[in-house]
Scaffold this motif. Structure first.
Motif, PDB file in Angstrom:
ATOM      1  N   PRO A 121       0.790  -1.239   0.000  1.00 42.42           N
ATOM      2  CA  PRO A 121       0.000   0.000   0.000  1.00 42.42           C
ATOM      3  C   PRO A 121       0.829   1.299   0.000  1.00 42.42           C
ATOM      4  CG  PRO A 121       0.126  -0.881   2.206  1.00 42.42           C
ATOM      5  CD  PRO A 121       0.859  -1.856   1.337  1.00 42.42           C
ATOM      6  N   GLN A 122       2.140   1.196   0.093  1.00 42.76           N
ATOM      7  CA  GLN A 122       2.986   2.387   0.092  1.00 42.76           C
ATOM      8  C   GLN A 122       4.084   2.180  -0.947  1.00 42.76           C
ATOM      9  OE1 GLN A 122       3.562   1.478   4.178  1.00 42.76           O
ATOM     10  NE2 GLN A 122       2.692   3.398   4.904  1.00 42.76           N
ATOM     11  N   PHE A 123       4.090   2.986  -1.981  1.00 45.51           N
ATOM     12  CA  PHE A 123       5.017   2.753  -3.086  1.00 45.51           C
ATOM     13  C   PHE A 123       5.953   3.938  -3.332  1.00 45.51           C
ATOM     14  CE2 PHE A 123       1.462   4.950  -4.891  1.00 45.51           C
ATOM     15  CZ  PHE A 123       1.944   5.695  -5.959  1.00 45.51           C
ATOM     16  N   VAL A 124       5.935   4.952  -2.473  1.00 44.19           N
ATOM     17  CA  VAL A 124       6.843   6.098  -2.596  1.00 44.19           C
ATOM     18  C   VAL A 124       7.783   6.088  -1.405  1.00 44.19           C
ATOM     19  CG1 VAL A 124       7.066   8.600  -2.707  1.00 44.19           C
ATOM     20  CG2 VAL A 124       5.179   7.460  -3.894  1.00 44.19           C
ATOM     21  N   HIS A 125       9.081   6.012  -1.674  1.00 46.81           N
ATOM     22  CA  HIS A 125      10.108   6.001  -0.630  1.00 46.81           C
ATOM     23  C   HIS A 125      11.132   7.081  -0.935  1.00 46.81           C
ATOM     24  CE1 HIS A 125      12.878   4.692   2.400  1.00 46.81           C
ATOM     25  NE2 HIS A 125      13.765   4.215   1.531  1.00 46.81           N
ATOM     26  N   ARG A 126      11.206   8.079  -0.056  1.00 46.25           N
ATOM     27  CA  ARG A 126      12.166   9.172  -0.197  1.00 46.25           C
ATOM     28  C   ARG A 126      12.051   9.832  -1.580  1.00 46.25           C
ATOM     29  NH1 ARG A 126      15.246   9.352   4.162  1.00 46.25           N
ATOM     30  NH2 ARG A 126      16.655  10.867   3.196  1.00 46.25           N
ATOM     31  N   ASP A 127      10.816  10.196  -1.920  1.00 48.06           N
ATOM     32  CA  ASP A 127      10.502  10.939  -3.144  1.00 48.06           C
ATOM     33  C   ASP A 127      10.824  10.171  -4.420  1.00 48.06           C
ATOM     34  OD1 ASP A 127       9.565  13.120  -1.696  1.00 48.06           O
ATOM     35  OD2 ASP A 127      11.570  13.976  -1.522  1.00 48.06           O
ATOM     36  N   ARG A 128      10.886   8.866  -4.321  1.00 46.91           N
ATOM     37  CA  ARG A 128      11.055   8.051  -5.518  1.00 46.91           C
ATOM     38  C   ARG A 128       9.981   6.967  -5.512  1.00 46.91           C
ATOM     39  NH1 ARG A 128      16.057   8.776  -8.169  1.00 46.91           N
ATOM     40  NH2 ARG A 128      15.745   6.801  -9.280  1.00 46.91           N
ATOM     41  N   VAL A 129       9.531   6.605  -6.693  1.00 47.89           N
ATOM     42  CA  VAL A 129       8.464   5.635  -6.850  1.00 47.89           C
ATOM     43  C   VAL A 129       9.070   4.247  -7.061  1.00 47.89           C
ATOM     44  CG1 VAL A 129       6.547   4.895  -8.305  1.00 47.89           C
ATOM     45  CG2 VAL A 129       6.833   7.302  -7.756  1.00 47.89           C
ATOM     46  N   LEU A 130       8.591   3.265  -6.301  1.00 51.72           N
ATOM     47  CA  LEU A 130       9.020   1.877  -6.449  1.00 51.72           C
ATOM     48  C   LEU A 130       8.107   1.177  -7.446  1.00 51.72           C
ATOM     49  CD1 LEU A 130       9.526   1.170  -2.658  1.00 51.72           C
ATOM     50  CD2 LEU A 130      11.355   1.208  -4.357  1.00 51.72           C
ATOM     51  N   ALA A 131       8.694   0.379  -8.318  1.00 49.47           N
ATOM     52  CA  ALA A 131       7.883  -0.287  -9.339  1.00 49.47           C
ATOM     53  C   ALA A 131       8.596  -1.542  -9.813  1.00 49.47           C
ATOM     54  CB  ALA A 131       7.627   0.649 -10.517  1.00 49.47           C
ATOM     55  N   GLN A 132       7.791  -2.488 -10.349  1.00 52.52           N
ATOM     56  CA  GLN A 132       8.301  -3.688 -11.007  1.00 52.52           C
ATOM     57  C   GLN A 132       8.217  -3.501 -12.514  1.00 52.52           C
ATOM     58  OE1 GLN A 132       5.891  -6.745  -8.857  1.00 52.52           O
ATOM     59  NE2 GLN A 132       7.731  -7.988  -9.108  1.00 52.52           N
ATOM     60  N   SER A 133       9.252  -3.930 -13.198  1.00 52.43           N
ATOM     61  CA  SER A 133       9.261  -3.837 -14.644  1.00 52.43           C
ATOM     62  C   SER A 133       9.973  -5.049 -15.213  1.00 52.43           C
ATOM     63  CB  SER A 133       9.959  -2.549 -15.100  1.00 52.43           C
ATOM     64  OG  SER A 133      10.009  -2.468 -16.493  1.00 52.43           O
ATOM     65  N   PHE A 134       9.235  -5.890 -15.919  1.00 54.46           N
ATOM     66  CA  PHE A 134       9.781  -7.105 -16.520  1.00 54.46           C
ATOM     67  C   PHE A 134      10.409  -7.985 -15.435  1.00 54.46           C
ATOM     68  CE2 PHE A 134       9.750  -3.874 -19.876  1.00 54.46           C
ATOM     69  CZ  PHE A 134       8.874  -4.489 -20.760  1.00 54.46           C
ATOM     70  N   SER A 135      11.745  -8.009 -15.329  1.00 56.75           N
ATOM     71  CA  SER A 135      12.398  -8.872 -14.352  1.00 56.75           C
ATOM     72  C   SER A 135      13.086  -8.094 -13.239  1.00 56.75           C
ATOM     73  CB  SER A 135      13.441  -9.755 -15.062  1.00 56.75           C
ATOM     74  OG  SER A 135      14.453  -8.940 -15.645  1.00 56.75           O
ATOM     75  N   SER A 136      12.910  -6.783 -13.211  1.00 58.52           N
ATOM     76  CA  SER A 136      13.654  -5.954 -12.256  1.00 58.52           C
ATOM     77  C   SER A 136      12.712  -5.141 -11.378  1.00 58.52           C
ATOM     78  CB  SER A 136      14.604  -5.003 -12.993  1.00 58.52           C
ATOM     79  OG  SER A 136      15.540  -5.722 -13.761  1.00 58.52           O
ATOM     80  N   VAL A 137      13.212  -4.842 -10.199  1.00 59.14           N
ATOM     81  CA  VAL A 137      12.590  -3.865  -9.317  1.00 59.14           C
ATOM     82  C   VAL A 137      13.463  -2.620  -9.353  1.00 59.14           C
ATOM     83  CG1 VAL A 137      11.995  -3.300  -6.928  1.00 59.14           C
ATOM     84  CG2 VAL A 137      11.545  -5.587  -7.828  1.00 59.14           C
TER      85      VAL A 137
END
Length: 960
Positions: A747-763
């Protein structure tokens, strides 16, 4: 005056003329009390008395006593006051005295005695004491955080050949719910040699171990009982050599097996214990007592025949029957562990707390009740918790092992050990000095210092003194420290089956510098699903077990009964976990779908929320004002912000056909909140998705349209709206992000003004670039490869490391003990653990090869050392060949093994490094072989040029 001084001068002169050998023999025959006074006589006497050879020689002649340790008894309904731990000493004449170590505190638990050194287990530290000299050595536990371990998992021994003292810890992954009557399984033994600066890990050849039945140290080796298939009684004795640090399994003597029955032998006929008699390891067998609680550590009931088998030869597995003791069953007796026989006398006690001794004059004798001699009554201490050890007064110093430790303390904070020298001052005086030092600091200054320390340091400070313990455990301080704690991003990946391989649940912590954690979060089991994080506590769900609340920093766990058993369709996404800052209450909520007798009636809606408040006795049902959509809960997620829980509900006439539902954790009431004004959707995009998210402690709704052909692909713009005013239901658009990633974790995807995301095989993480609300993503900064875990499965939480304690909530009736077979103990994870064992074997093999390479390289250098000072061309060519070998020598060959389980990202990196080291070692051995052949060829050519006949060295080497 002259007539008085002259004899004194003559006396001093006569003493000084005594040779060291004569003085050595005289002092060897003096009691320890006299030697302690003679230390201050002169330098000569002090040097003799403190010489290591003299210390061990005097120890070998010292009389041996038996000490009976009585652990403390906590206050309870039957025992109104706390009784501190005590030690009773039986001298060589079996006279009893109350013996109190000057450095023993009321909660210290004795677990070993060796050469006059006593080892005490404490809640957070280990302590080694020499009561004779008053020296104390404090040591941290293997990882500094083992709060839930047990004192009998530690042992302490000495090897006479090396002169080294070693602490042993039976390391294991938490196996909750396993009764101690069952075999205790451990993964490795951790060894600490006094004087070193770290614990070392040694993999165990087998997991099954019954250390709760005693561990003894005899002649430089540790012995304990283990399960063994194929033996007559199903057990064997494991031997661990303290010098070579190797394991050996010893077959037991011809013991009586289970009585023959038509079916399998399920109830054992005998119980087994390991002990020490006359400096020999012995295996004790007594009739099995089914009424004795198997969780007791020392419960060797002697009611009938007790056999004591002595190990005559460890190398040949040769045993002989030392004693065959028959006690009448009408008067059951108990023997403390691990040492209860000394100088042909046995120590016994009964249910009433009376201790007895009786002579053992021969094999097969009948010990009658009337022939026993009563020694003392130790009530209110419990008869099944007593321990007894052999002890002698020695001068073994502990300050020899403190130099390196103190240097380590100054360099890297106190982690491994610190030395406290206790002089001859009284307990009262020392206590006053301690209190003055601590109380000299103002309370507000201590608080300001402690508030700036990390949790790991505070957990070590808890064991310093009672004043610091109470200060750090104070709820007000815990709250203040929590408010200043640094935030971490916790990325959780649930277990899953990928290409036929089952992978366990795992998690990665990311700190403020975006560095990844190395170790797995120990409280997360392989089958756990994460449903909430609050104030450093994790809410974990398993399909077949209980709900687990765990502090991932301290390792403390609490298991709660689920609100409904065997509920079909139950899922971790239907649970939530929150905290209300006003009431200071933690609550778990469960969305209960409409069902009849546990079977879903309408899986798409719910009319009840089940709520559990920490400390309550049961769950309670809170009805909703109307039937609400359960699908929306699953799809959008649940968010807890400032004591209120939020989720989306379907509403065809509302904006975006959804309304926001809230549940106040304080008054447990519902409310409806309207979403912001709907914007027009693009016709060529698919339906819109909604997520509830928490950004910087504010409630946000995230929405975007999806592709028509694939609802998992996001198109267009990602809108993020923030609820600015709950009363006025006023929203503002925080971001309007172009080209968003396909998956928004929660439920929380912003850490220190950056957005966390999954893309293909990487985080990865994206920086938000733009002005006002129009934002675009920067190039993704890749963090790690999340394979083999599945795409769109990651959860992200912003969490803190805290001191929040769960003990105050564990008395509730809903708190349960976990099942015996849970987590890593399950059969399905054996293959996974086998892979980890194979990795450790590979690490050990590479380590040995690297050391072998260094030895071979050194031998080559020595072989051609005669050419080192030569200046002709041949010597230069040989030096070039040697330099090519030596410049590629392996570095850091003494890297310590990992004492904790790695997370899968670090484990993958570690495996790649091991494979790389293996390939390099193969190339190095080929290079050193080629260099040797080249040097032989160079020397042969040179000698042939000088018309000197030589043998064919290279061909000989090839044959070898």
């Amino acid at each position: 005056m002259v007539e008085v001084e002259q004899p004194m001068e003559n006396h001093a002169a006569s003493i000084s003329r005594i040779t060291s050998d004569v003085l050595h023999e005289i002092l060897l025959r003096l009691p320890i009390s006299s030697l302690l006074r003679f230390l201050r006589t002169c330098h000569q006497w002090r040097d003799v008395i403190l010489d290591p050879c003299f210390v061990m020689g005097h120890a070998s002649r010292a009389p041996e006593h038996l000490i009976l340790f009585l652990p403390r008894v906590d206050a309870s309904a039957s025992h109104k006051t706390l009784t501190p731990g005590r030690v009773k000493l039986f001298n060589e004449k079996w006279s009893v005295s109350t013996w109190a170590a000057s450095s023993m505190e009321h909660d210290d638990h004795l677990f070993a005695s060796c050469n006059g050194l006593l080892c005490f287990y404490r809640k957070y530290t280990l302590k080694i004491v020499n009561p004779t000299t008053g020296q104390t050595l404090h040591l941290s536990k293997p990882d500094g955080k083992l709060f839930r371990d047990l004192y009998y998992l530690y042992s302490f021994g000495f090897h006479p050949a090396t002169g080294e003292y070693k602490l042993i810890y039976f390391h294991h992954e938490p196996r909750q719910g396993r009764s101690s009557g069952q075999p205790f399984c451990f993964d490795s033994i951790q060894v600490y040699t006094l004087g070193e600066d770290r614990w070392r890990e040694i993999r165990a050849p087998k997991e099954s171990c019954l250390v709760n039945l005693g561990v003894v140290n005899v002649d430089g080796a540790m012995y304990w009982i283990t399960e063994e298939e194929g033996t007559c009684c199903g057990v064997a004795v494991m031997r661990f050599d303290l010098k070579d640090e190797t394991f050996m399994t010893l077959r037991p003597p011809p013991l009586k097996a289970c009585e023959a029955t038509d079916g399998p032998c399920e109830v054992p006929d005998r119980s087994y214990y390991v002990t020490e008699v006359d400096k020999k390891v012995c295996l004790v067998t007594v009739p099995f007592n089914c009424s004795a609680p198997r969780w007791r550590r020392y419960n060797a009931e002697v009611s009938g025949m007790m056999d004591v088998w002595m190990l005559e030869s460890p190398t040949e597995d040769r045993w002989f029957l030392k004693y065959n003791i028959d006690l009448p069953s009408s008067a059951p007796r108990f023997v403390p562990q691990p040492c209860f026989i000394r100088e042909e006398k046995i120590l016994l006690h009964d249910l009433e707390g009376d201790a007895f001794c009786r002579d053992l004059q021969g094999d097969g004798m009948q010990i009658e009740e009337c022939s026993e001699v009563k020694l003392l009554n130790f009530s209110p201490h419990r008869y099944y918790e007593t321990q007894s050890y052999l002890y002698k007064e020695t001068l073994v110093p502990l300050d020899l092992y403190a130099g390196a430790a103190i240097k380590d303390l100054e360099a890297r904070l106190p982690r491994h050990c610190a030395l406290t020298m206790v002089t001859g001052e009284t307990n009262a005086k020392r206590q006053i000095n301690k209190e003055c030092i601590i109380n000299s600091l103002p309370g507000d200054l201590i608080e300001r210092i402690f508030l700036r320390l990390p949790v790991s340091t505070l957990l070590r400070c808890i064991g310093v003194c009672k004043h610091w313990h109470d200060f750090i455990r104070d709820p007000q301080f815990v709250t203040s420290h929590l408010q200043r704690a640094h935030h971490y991003a916790l990325l959780f990946f649930p277990q899953g089956l990928v290409s036929g391989q089952l992978y366990p649940s795992d998690a990665i912590l990311i700190d403020k510098t975006w560095s990844l954690s190395t170790y797995a979060v120990p409280v997360i089991g392989p089958d756990d699903f994460l449903f909430g994080s609050c104030n450093g506590l994790l809410g974990l769900y398993t399909k077949t077990s209980t709900i687990k609340i765990a502090n991932f920093t301290t390792g403390e766990c609490m298991h709660l009964e689920k609100p409904a058993k065997n509920m079909r369709g139950d899922h971790f996404s239907l649970y939530s976990f929150g905290f209300h800052p006003v009431t200071k209450e933690y609550k778990i909520t469960h969305f209960l779908g409409d069902c009849v007798e546990g079977r879903p009636r309408n899986k798409d809606q719910f009319c009840v929320i089940q709520v559990y408040t920490f400390g309550d006795e049961k769950w309670k049902d809170v009805p909703t004002p109307e039937a609400l959509s359960l699908n929306s809960v699953r799809n959008s997620g649940i968010v807890n912000v400032d004591g209120t829980m939020y989720w989306l509900n379907e509403d065809k006439i509302a904006s975006w056909q959804h309304t926001l539902m809230s549940f106040d954790l304080r008054v447990e009431s519902f409310a409806t909140i309207q979403l912001p004004v709907e914007r027009e959707d693009h016709d060529y995009f698919g339906p819109r998705k909604f997520w509830m998210r928490d950004i910087d402690g504010k409630l946000c709704i995230v929405t975007a349209q999806t592709a028509r052909h694939d609802a998992s692909i996001l198109l267009g713009e990602l809108q993020i709206w923030t609820l600015d005013n709950l009363v006025e239901q006023r929203w503002s658009q925080k971001y309007n992000i172009k080209n968003p990633p396909n998956y928004i974790p929660g439920p929380q995807f912003v850490h220190r003004d950056r957005v966390l995301a999954q893309s293909f095989s990487s985080v990865g993480s994206y920086e938000l670039i733009g002005e006002n609300t129009e934002i675009s993503f920067s190039k993704m900064a890749e963090l790690f490869d999340f394979r083999p875990h599945k795409l769109y499965s990651m959860q992200s939480y912003i969490c803190v490391k805290s001191l929040v304690c769960l003990d105050v909530y564990k008395k509730a009736g809903i708190v349960r003990r976990p099942k015996q077979q849970v987590g890593w103990q399950l059969k399905k994870w054996r293959a996974w653990k086998k892979v980890l064992d194979e990795i450790e074997k590979m690490r050990s093999k590479i380590h040995k090869h690297e050391h072998t390479f260094l030895e071979v390289a050194d031998q080559m250098v020595e072989m051609y050392q005669f050419l080192e000072d030569k200046h002709h061309e041949i010597a230069e060519r040989v030096r070039m060949e040697l330099n090519q070998v030596l410049q590629d020598k392996p570095e850091n060959t003494n890297q310590p093994r990992f004492l904790r389980r790695l997370n899968w990202v670090e484990q993958t990196r570690d495996m790649e490094e091991l494979l790389s080291r293996s390939k390099k070692m193969t190339a190095r051995f080929e290079a050193i072989k080629q260099a040797h052949l080249n040097i032989c060829s160079i020397l042969r050519s040179h000698l042939l040029d000088q018309d000197i006949s030589i043998p064919d060295v290279s061909s000989t080497d090839d044959k070898n």
